[in-house]
Design an enzyme around this catalytic site. Structure first.
Site, PDB file in Angstrom:
ATOM      1  CE1 TYR A 176      12.370   2.188  -3.539  1.00  0.00           C
ATOM      2  CE2 TYR A 176      11.520   0.457  -2.128  1.00  0.00           C
ATOM      3  CZ  TYR A 176      12.358   0.871  -3.141  1.00  0.00           C
ATOM      4  OH  TYR A 176      13.179  -0.028  -3.748  1.00  0.00           O
TER       5      TYR A 176
ATOM      6  CG  HIS B 192      -0.355   0.205   2.527  1.00  0.00           C
ATOM      7  ND1 HIS B 192       0.362  -0.784   3.172  1.00  0.00           N
ATOM      8  CD2 HIS B 192      -0.349   1.275   3.363  1.00  0.00           C
ATOM      9  CE1 HIS B 192       0.770  -0.337   4.348  1.00  0.00           C
ATOM     10  NE2 HIS B 192       0.360   0.910   4.487  1.00  0.00           N
TER      11      HIS B 192
ATOM     12  CG  HIS C  38      -0.192   5.749   3.957  1.00  0.00           C
ATOM     13  ND1 HIS C  38      -1.528   5.504   4.179  1.00  0.00           N
ATOM     14  CD2 HIS C  38       0.475   4.766   4.598  1.00  0.00           C
ATOM     15  CE1 HIS C  38      -1.659   4.420   4.923  1.00  0.00           C
ATOM     16  NE2 HIS C  38      -0.449   3.946   5.187  1.00  0.00           N
TER      17      HIS C  38
END
Length: 180
Positions: free
Chosen positions: A149, A59, A61
């Protein structure tokens, strides 16, 4: 039930986007780079600013700010997801093809995503902290600086965080900050 999204022109939004079935498609540098390319590609015709971001294996954000008189983040997400899906490796393309033949949901992305309209500077900073601390929360690293990342590194270069921010502490976030 009809799903309603915020519609604030020039707004700043927090997003959580999850892979279908929590597949760890962002476990490779190539797929993270492809996501970056997709975002850059979409930004050319549909500009937005990425204020903060973290990409985890299953996932991501981020916080975006849209241009004045523009509230259309759904089209941006649709185009980013489509770009990634069209350009991802053969292994994932085959899974997508198999899923389409079974008439199931697209095999790379959850259909929906979570969005939250940022209300003020305090709300913004709590969501930035949530984003940068998320790899620690998931047990991927011991400190935010250990995750490649993440916009955390840019924040350190800009002097907005010390390099050891979030190391050796457990941060708790209020309800309404972040979404998994």
């Amino acid at each position: 039930m009809r799903y309603r999204r915020a519609n604030i022109e020039g707004g700043t939004y927090f997003f959580t986007v999850v892979t279908f079935g929590r597949k760890k498609i962002f476990s490779t540098p190539e797929n993270v780079e492809l996501l970056r390319q997709g975002m850059k590609h979409v930004m050319k015709k549909h500009p937005f600013v990425i204020d903060a971001m973290v990409v985890l294996p299953d996932h991501l954000h981020c916080i975006w700010t849209l241009p004045p008189e523009d509230a259309d983040f759904p089209v941006r997400w649709r185009l980013i997801k489509s770009f990634f899906t069209r350009n991802c490796g053969a292994e994932y393309r085959q899974k997508i093809s198999d899923a389409r033949q079974r008439k199931t949901e697209q095999a790379l992305w959850q259909r929906r995503y979570w969005e939250h309209t940022i209300k003020d500077e305090q709300d913004f900073m709590r969501h930035v902290e949530y984003i940068h601390y998320n790899p620690v929360k998931h047990g991927l690293v011991n400190a935010p600086g250990g995750w490649a990342y993440s916009s955390f590194h840019q924040y350190v270069k800009q002097g907005r965080y010390p390099e050891n921010w979030g190391a050796g502490v457990v941060l708790d976030f209020d309800d309404g900050v972040g979404c998994e």
